[in-house]
Scaffold this motif. Sequence first.
Motif, PDB file in Angstrom:
ATOM      1  N   UNK A  25       0.928  -1.294  -0.049  1.00 54.16           N
ATOM      2  CA  UNK A  25      -0.132   0.020   0.002  1.00 54.16           C
ATOM      3  C   UNK A  25       0.825   1.141  -0.107  1.00 54.16           C
ATOM      4  N   UNK A  26       0.428   2.424  -0.285  1.00 53.54           N
ATOM      5  CA  UNK A  26       0.893   3.730  -0.369  1.00 53.54           C
ATOM      6  C   UNK A  26       0.075   4.773   0.147  1.00 53.54           C
ATOM      7  N   UNK A  51      -4.282  12.113   2.955  1.00 57.05           N
ATOM      8  CA  UNK A  51      -5.569  11.665   2.726  1.00 57.05           C
ATOM      9  C   UNK A  51      -5.908  10.581   2.076  1.00 57.05           C
ATOM     10  N   UNK A  52      -5.012   9.958   1.380  1.00 61.90           N
ATOM     11  CA  UNK A  52      -5.365   8.783   0.323  1.00 61.90           C
ATOM     12  C   UNK A  52      -4.356   7.667   0.270  1.00 61.90           C
ATOM     13  N   UNK A  53      -5.024   6.582   0.714  1.00 65.44           N
ATOM     14  CA  UNK A  53      -4.136   5.188   0.765  1.00 65.44           C
ATOM     15  C   UNK A  53      -4.662   4.367  -0.291  1.00 65.44           C
ATOM     16  N   UNK A  54      -3.882   4.208  -1.315  1.00 63.61           N
ATOM     17  CA  UNK A  54      -4.212   3.055  -2.326  1.00 63.61           C
ATOM     18  C   UNK A  54      -3.239   1.495  -1.962  1.00 63.61           C
ATOM     19  N   UNK A  55      -3.848   0.761  -2.480  1.00 65.69           N
ATOM     20  CA  UNK A  55      -3.395  -0.525  -2.070  1.00 65.69           C
ATOM     21  C   UNK A  55      -2.853  -1.332  -3.329  1.00 65.69           C
ATOM     22  N   UNK A  98      -6.037   6.078  -7.157  1.00 65.82           N
ATOM     23  CA  UNK A  98      -6.368   7.250  -6.584  1.00 65.82           C
ATOM     24  C   UNK A  98      -7.373   8.268  -6.952  1.00 65.82           C
ATOM     25  N   UNK A  99      -7.824   8.068  -8.170  1.00 64.55           N
ATOM     26  CA  UNK A  99      -8.505   8.851  -8.908  1.00 64.55           C
ATOM     27  C   UNK A  99      -9.925   8.149  -9.097  1.00 64.55           C
TER      28      UNK A  99
END
Length: 213
Positions: free
Chosen positions: A115-116, A122-126, A159-160
Motif C-alpha cells: 500500500x501507499x 488523505x489517500x491510501x491505495x493498495x 487514486x482517482x
Amino acid sequence: ELQQIKDAKLPMTPEQEVQLRSDMAEINKLPEDQKKKVLESLDKIAKADTNDTTKLDPKQRAELVSSLAHQVAHPESIKQGAKDTCVSANVEKTLAMTHPDQYADMAAQLATKGEYTTPDGKTTVKAQRDENGKLADLSDPTKQRSATSEVMQTAITNIAMPPGETYKSYQPGKEPIPDGVIKAEDSGERVQTADGKEKRFEGLPRDAKEDIL
C-alpha cells in the motif's frame, strides 16, 4: 550501490544485468538526495521481508528492481501496454521525470508493503494482489508494460477512482466478463464496486491527471 543489489542475488538475465549497470550510471547523475532515496527504494524491493505482505518471489523482485531502475533512468520508456490507462501512464511518466525519488519510494512501498499513502495523508491505495495475498502477476498480454508500471498504474488509477470503486487489471478474458464487454476485445480491466461486483472500466477523464499529481 550496484553491488548492494547484486548482493541480493536476484535471478536477473544477462540482458537485465547489462541494462541495470547502464541505468545505475544514469541514476548516479541525480542530485544526491534524490539518488539516495532511489537507491534505498531499489534496495528495499531487492531485500525487504514481504512474507506478511506482498509475498514477493525472487523473479518478481528482479523484474521490479530492473524495471524501476530503467524507468527512473529513462522515464520515456514507460508504457501503458494493451490497457486503458493512458492518463495513469502519463502521470507515472511525469512523476518519474520530475520527482524520481518520490516515484521510486511509491513503487517500493506498493511492492513491499502492499500500500501507499499520499504525502497529504488523505489517500491510501493498495497494490493489487492475487487470492493468496501475493503481488499480482503481470496483466499486459503485450508485455510492453513493465512490472513497475503494472504496480504504479493500478495504484495511480485508484487514486482517482470514485469512493467505493476499485480498479483491477487482469489478463484479458478473465471470467466473468462484465456487461457491455466483448470478450475478444476485453483488456482484462475491471472496476470492483462496493458490493463486490465487477463492471467494465471506462478509463479516467483526461483532466484527472492534474488532480492526481
